[in-house]
Scaffold this motif. Structure first.
Motif, PDB file in Angstrom:
ATOM      1  N   GLU A 173       0.835  -1.206   0.000  1.00 20.71           N
ATOM      2  CA  GLU A 173       0.000   0.000   0.000  1.00 20.71           C
ATOM      3  C   GLU A 173       0.866   1.251   0.000  1.00 20.71           C
ATOM      4  O   GLU A 173       1.829   1.363   0.764  1.00 20.71           O
ATOM      5  N   THR A 174       0.508   2.198  -0.851  1.00 16.48           N
ATOM      6  CA  THR A 174       1.191   3.496  -0.901  1.00 16.48           C
ATOM      7  C   THR A 174       0.658   4.401   0.199  1.00 16.48           C
ATOM      8  O   THR A 174      -0.528   4.359   0.536  1.00 16.48           O
ATOM      9  N   TYR A 175       1.526   5.223   0.736  1.00 15.63           N
ATOM     10  CA  TYR A 175       1.097   6.297   1.631  1.00 15.63           C
ATOM     11  C   TYR A 175       0.099   7.177   0.884  1.00 15.63           C
ATOM     12  O   TYR A 175       0.271   7.434  -0.304  1.00 15.63           O
ATOM     13  N   TYR A 176      -0.953   7.607   1.561  1.00 18.55           N
ATOM     14  CA  TYR A 176      -1.840   8.566   0.892  1.00 18.55           C
ATOM     15  C   TYR A 176      -2.246   9.682   1.841  1.00 18.55           C
ATOM     16  O   TYR A 176      -2.702   9.435   2.953  1.00 18.55           O
ATOM     17  N   ASP A 177      -2.054  10.900   1.404  1.00 13.16           N
ATOM     18  CA  ASP A 177      -2.413  12.079   2.174  1.00 13.16           C
ATOM     19  C   ASP A 177      -2.954  13.102   1.173  1.00 13.16           C
ATOM     20  O   ASP A 177      -2.215  13.643   0.354  1.00 13.16           O
ATOM     21  N   ALA A 178      -4.268  13.329   1.256  1.00 13.20           N
ATOM     22  CA  ALA A 178      -4.917  14.201   0.282  1.00 13.20           C
ATOM     23  C   ALA A 178      -4.362  15.624   0.321  1.00 13.20           C
ATOM     24  O   ALA A 178      -4.405  16.349  -0.673  1.00 13.20           O
ATOM     25  N   GLN A 179      -3.808  16.024   1.490  1.00 15.54           N
ATOM     26  CA  GLN A 179      -3.214  17.353   1.590  1.00 15.54           C
ATOM     27  C   GLN A 179      -1.952  17.451   0.727  1.00 15.54           C
ATOM     28  O   GLN A 179      -1.780  18.389  -0.036  1.00 15.54           O
ATOM     29  N   GLN A 180      -1.103  16.449   0.913  1.00 18.64           N
ATOM     30  CA  GLN A 180       0.169  16.467   0.201  1.00 18.64           C
ATOM     31  C   GLN A 180       0.038  16.006  -1.249  1.00 18.64           C
ATOM     32  O   GLN A 180       0.921  16.264  -2.069  1.00 18.64           O
ATOM     33  N   MET A 181      -1.030  15.276  -1.527  1.00 21.81           N
ATOM     34  CA  MET A 181      -1.212  14.696  -2.858  1.00 21.81           C
ATOM     35  C   MET A 181      -2.525  15.213  -3.442  1.00 21.81           C
ATOM     36  O   MET A 181      -3.514  14.478  -3.566  1.00 21.81           O
ATOM     37  N   VAL A 183      10.161  -2.594  -7.291  1.00 14.62           N
ATOM     38  CA  VAL A 183      10.529  -2.745  -8.696  1.00 14.62           C
ATOM     39  C   VAL A 183      10.529  -4.237  -9.033  1.00 14.62           C
ATOM     40  O   VAL A 183      11.214  -5.024  -8.378  1.00 14.62           O
ATOM     41  N   VAL A 184       9.714  -4.599 -10.005  1.00  9.27           N
ATOM     42  CA  VAL A 184       9.612  -5.995 -10.464  1.00  9.27           C
ATOM     43  C   VAL A 184       9.843  -5.967 -11.973  1.00  9.27           C
ATOM     44  O   VAL A 184       8.918  -5.741 -12.740  1.00  9.27           O
ATOM     45  N   PRO A 185      11.096  -6.181 -12.419  1.00  5.76           N
ATOM     46  CA  PRO A 185      11.462  -5.785 -13.778  1.00  5.76           C
ATOM     47  C   PRO A 185      10.804  -6.580 -14.890  1.00  5.76           C
ATOM     48  O   PRO A 185      10.791  -6.107 -16.022  1.00  5.76           O
ATOM     49  N   TRP A 186      10.238  -7.763 -14.611  1.00  3.60           N
ATOM     50  CA  TRP A 186       9.598  -8.527 -15.684  1.00  3.60           C
ATOM     51  C   TRP A 186       8.109  -8.226 -15.805  1.00  3.60           C
ATOM     52  O   TRP A 186       7.410  -8.800 -16.612  1.00  3.60           O
ATOM     53  N   LYS A 187       7.616  -7.289 -14.993  1.00  2.00           N
ATOM     54  CA  LYS A 187       6.197  -6.925 -15.014  1.00  2.00           C
ATOM     55  C   LYS A 187       6.015  -5.487 -15.471  1.00  2.00           C
ATOM     56  O   LYS A 187       6.944  -4.683 -15.396  1.00  2.00           O
ATOM     57  N   TYR A 188       4.811  -5.172 -15.944  1.00  2.00           N
ATOM     58  CA  TYR A 188       4.529  -3.805 -16.344  1.00  2.00           C
ATOM     59  C   TYR A 188       4.709  -2.863 -15.155  1.00  2.00           C
ATOM     60  O   TYR A 188       4.506  -3.244 -13.989  1.00  2.00           O
ATOM     61  N   GLY A 189       5.080  -1.642 -15.484  1.00  2.00           N
ATOM     62  CA  GLY A 189       5.483  -0.680 -14.465  1.00  2.00           C
ATOM     63  C   GLY A 189       4.470  -0.405 -13.382  1.00  2.00           C
ATOM     64  O   GLY A 189       4.849  -0.046 -12.264  1.00  2.00           O
ATOM     65  N   PHE A 190       3.174  -0.597 -13.670  1.00  2.01           N
ATOM     66  CA  PHE A 190       2.187  -0.241 -12.640  1.00  2.01           C
ATOM     67  C   PHE A 190       2.260  -1.160 -11.425  1.00  2.01           C
ATOM     68  O   PHE A 190       1.725  -0.835 -10.367  1.00  2.01           O
ATOM     69  N   LYS A 191       2.948  -2.336 -11.588  1.00  6.13           N
ATOM     70  CA  LYS A 191       3.146  -3.185 -10.414  1.00  6.13           C
ATOM     71  C   LYS A 191       4.122  -2.538  -9.421  1.00  6.13           C
ATOM     72  O   LYS A 191       4.139  -2.878  -8.241  1.00  6.13           O
ATOM     73  N   GLY A 192       4.951  -1.615  -9.920  1.00  2.00           N
ATOM     74  CA  GLY A 192       6.012  -1.019  -9.102  1.00  2.00           C
ATOM     75  C   GLY A 192       5.487   0.102  -8.216  1.00  2.00           C
ATOM     76  O   GLY A 192       5.795   1.283  -8.408  1.00  2.00           O
ATOM     77  N   ILE A 193       4.750  -0.270  -7.211  1.00  5.25           N
ATOM     78  CA  ILE A 193       4.059   0.683  -6.333  1.00  5.25           C
ATOM     79  C   ILE A 193       5.073   1.577  -5.597  1.00  5.25           C
ATOM     80  O   ILE A 193       6.101   1.113  -5.114  1.00  5.25           O
ATOM     81  N   LYS A 194       4.728   2.862  -5.546  1.00  2.00           N
ATOM     82  CA  LYS A 194       5.654   3.869  -5.010  1.00  2.00           C
ATOM     83  C   LYS A 194       5.363   4.218  -3.544  1.00  2.00           C
ATOM     84  O   LYS A 194       4.267   3.982  -3.044  1.00  2.00           O
ATOM     85  N   SER A 195       6.335   4.848  -2.915  1.00  2.00           N
ATOM     86  CA  SER A 195       6.167   5.432  -1.571  1.00  2.00           C
ATOM     87  C   SER A 195       5.395   4.495  -0.647  1.00  2.00           C
ATOM     88  O   SER A 195       4.340   4.828  -0.109  1.00  2.00           O
ATOM     89  N   ILE A 196       5.959   3.320  -0.455  1.00  2.00           N
ATOM     90  CA  ILE A 196       5.277   2.231   0.262  1.00  2.00           C
ATOM     91  C   ILE A 196       5.217   2.493   1.764  1.00  2.00           C
ATOM     92  O   ILE A 196       6.188   2.875   2.400  1.00  2.00           O
ATOM     93  N   ARG A 197       4.028   2.272   2.336  1.00  2.00           N
ATOM     94  CA  ARG A 197       3.800   2.430   3.758  1.00  2.00           C
ATOM     95  C   ARG A 197       3.523   1.106   4.454  1.00  2.00           C
ATOM     96  O   ARG A 197       3.788   0.929   5.642  1.00  2.00           O
ATOM     97  N   LYS A 198       2.984   0.145   3.680  1.00  2.00           N
ATOM     98  CA  LYS A 198       2.500  -1.070   4.322  1.00  2.00           C
ATOM     99  C   LYS A 198       2.734  -2.278   3.414  1.00  2.00           C
ATOM    100  O   LYS A 198       2.468  -2.207   2.213  1.00  2.00           O
ATOM    101  N   ILE A 199       3.237  -3.360   4.004  1.00  2.00           N
ATOM    102  CA  ILE A 199       3.464  -4.607   3.285  1.00  2.00           C
ATOM    103  C   ILE A 199       2.855  -5.721   4.129  1.00  2.00           C
ATOM    104  O   ILE A 199       3.181  -5.853   5.311  1.00  2.00           O
ATOM    105  N   THR A 200       1.951  -6.498   3.536  1.00  2.00           N
ATOM    106  CA  THR A 200       1.202  -7.475   4.311  1.00  2.00           C
ATOM    107  C   THR A 200       1.196  -8.834   3.611  1.00  2.00           C
ATOM    108  O   THR A 200       0.824  -8.923   2.441  1.00  2.00           O
ATOM    109  N   VAL A 201       1.614  -9.863   4.323  1.00  2.00           N
ATOM    110  CA  VAL A 201       1.540 -11.222   3.780  1.00  2.00           C
ATOM    111  C   VAL A 201       0.110 -11.726   3.995  1.00  2.00           C
ATOM    112  O   VAL A 201      -0.419 -11.656   5.115  1.00  2.00           O
TER     113      VAL A 201
END
Ligand SMILES: Nc1nc2c(c(=O)[nH]1)N[C@H]1C(S)=C(S)[C@@H](COP(=O)(O)O)O[C@H]1N2
Ligand SMILES: [Mo]
Length: 313
Positions: A168-176, A224-242
């Motif tokens: 999950e990307t960080y999201y802040d409507a003020q900053q974004m 960054v997952v180089p064999w996948k289309y760029g949209f998989k490369g989620i930015k400014s990550i806040r949360k990683i969950t198995v």
């Protein structure tokens, strides 16, 4: 840029970086396992060695896959939270505050943990020269630095072996402020199958060209997952969950018939509105053929054995 917060030895001046081109060539063309390990190098030893023995320059670059420039990589971006215009993202993201930062890693793991970004930067950083192929049909070659995602997952010890990893990307409507006009549901979410996440090519990138990650490229840490289309490369990550079931992903939610969960680069599976057979390498004149798994088939094709790649696109 939060330079003062980055360990000094993690920073490489661009001039020094450019003298290291011979080391990067292997990772660039990365067709074999050997090439992959060559691309993975501890950062500090390279700097020490290369500073004392500068390499001759241009001849050592790959003839077919040249690095894109810093300017190209940092001024042609997709980061809808800031702007839907690729050229505008850099300026709109200029004031994005990324210190302090933490990443929460949990879910089906034995040792859930909230990592401070400064501690993630203490994990051994390496460089990874990867092709980057956007689903829109353009591509670049980018010298990332960061670490293998599996190194982080090993620290939290997943308790399952056949699951998925949700991001999950960080999201802040003020900053974004473009968030409300982005046309996608935010926060941006992505996911990988656990075996994809554990693959040594899959990295969390913390910088590029030897510098801390620019805001527009997903500061302070992005996938960054180089064999996948760029949209998989989620930015400014806040949360990683198995997790144990396939997690929702932003572009799939938005247009499921156009963007699959797997999103493996595949010249034979067209997007409903355009062919994926070729691509525009930024900085080049002619389009070039797109390679299966973006040229990383030798290393990743086995992950999809027996899967119908047209259905699981
Ligand atoms: N949070 C977030 N992550 C994102 C995006 C986005 O809009 N928001 N765009 C994706 C897309 S479509 C691409 S091609 C890459 C672009 O990365 P770059 O700007 O570093 O080239 O980021 C991906 N990660
Ligand atoms: Mo993209």
């Amino acid at each position: 840029m939060p330079d003062s917060k980055i360990p000094q030895d993690a920073i490489t001046p661009e001039s020094v970086f450019l003298n290291r081109r011979n080391f990067m060539r292997a990772g660039l063309v990365a067709g074999t396992a050997l090439a992959t390990s060559a691309a993975y190098r501890a950062f500090n030893p390279i700097i020490a060695q290369e500073t004392s023995t500068p390499e001759p320059a241009l001849a050592l670059q790959s003839a077919t896959d040249k690095l894109n420039t810093w300017q190209e990589i940092t001024h042609y971006n997709n980061f809808y939270e800031f702007s839907t215009s690729k050229q505008a993202v850099a300026a709109r993201a200029a004031d994005f505050i990324t210190t302090p930062w933490h990443v929460e890693v949990g879910g089906l793991v034995a040792k859930p943990q909230v990592f401070d970004m400064l501690d993630l930067l203490k994990l051994e950083q390496a460089e990874f020269i990867y092709r980057h192929r956007c689903v829109e049909g353009w591509s670049m070659v980018i010298p990332w630095q960061g670490f293998e995602l599996r190194k982080l997952l090993e620290l939290v010890a997943p308790t399952i072996s056949n699951g998925f990893v949700a991001f999950e990307t960080y999201y802040d409507a003020q900053q974004m402020p473009n968030g409300r006009f982005a046309g996608i549901e935010l926060p941006y979410v992505e996911g990988l199958r656990l075996d994809e996440a554990m693959h040594p090519l899959t990295i969390l990138a913390t910088g590029l060209y030897g510098k801390p990650m620019p805001n527009q490229n997903g500061a302070p840490i992005r996938l960054v997952v180089p064999w996948k289309y760029g949209f998989k490369g989620i930015k400014s990550i806040r949360k990683i969950t198995v997790v144990d079931t396939m997690p929702p992903t932003t572009w799939h939610k938005s247009a499921p018939q156009e963007y699959g969960f797997y999103a493996n680069v595949n010249p034979d599976v067209a997007h409903p509105r355009w062919s994926q057979a070729d691509e525009q390498r930024i900085g080049e004149f002619r389009r070039r053929p797109t390679q299966m798994f973006n040229g990383y088939a030798d290393q990743v094709a086995h992950l999809y054995q027996g899967m119908n790649l047209e259905e699981n696109f």
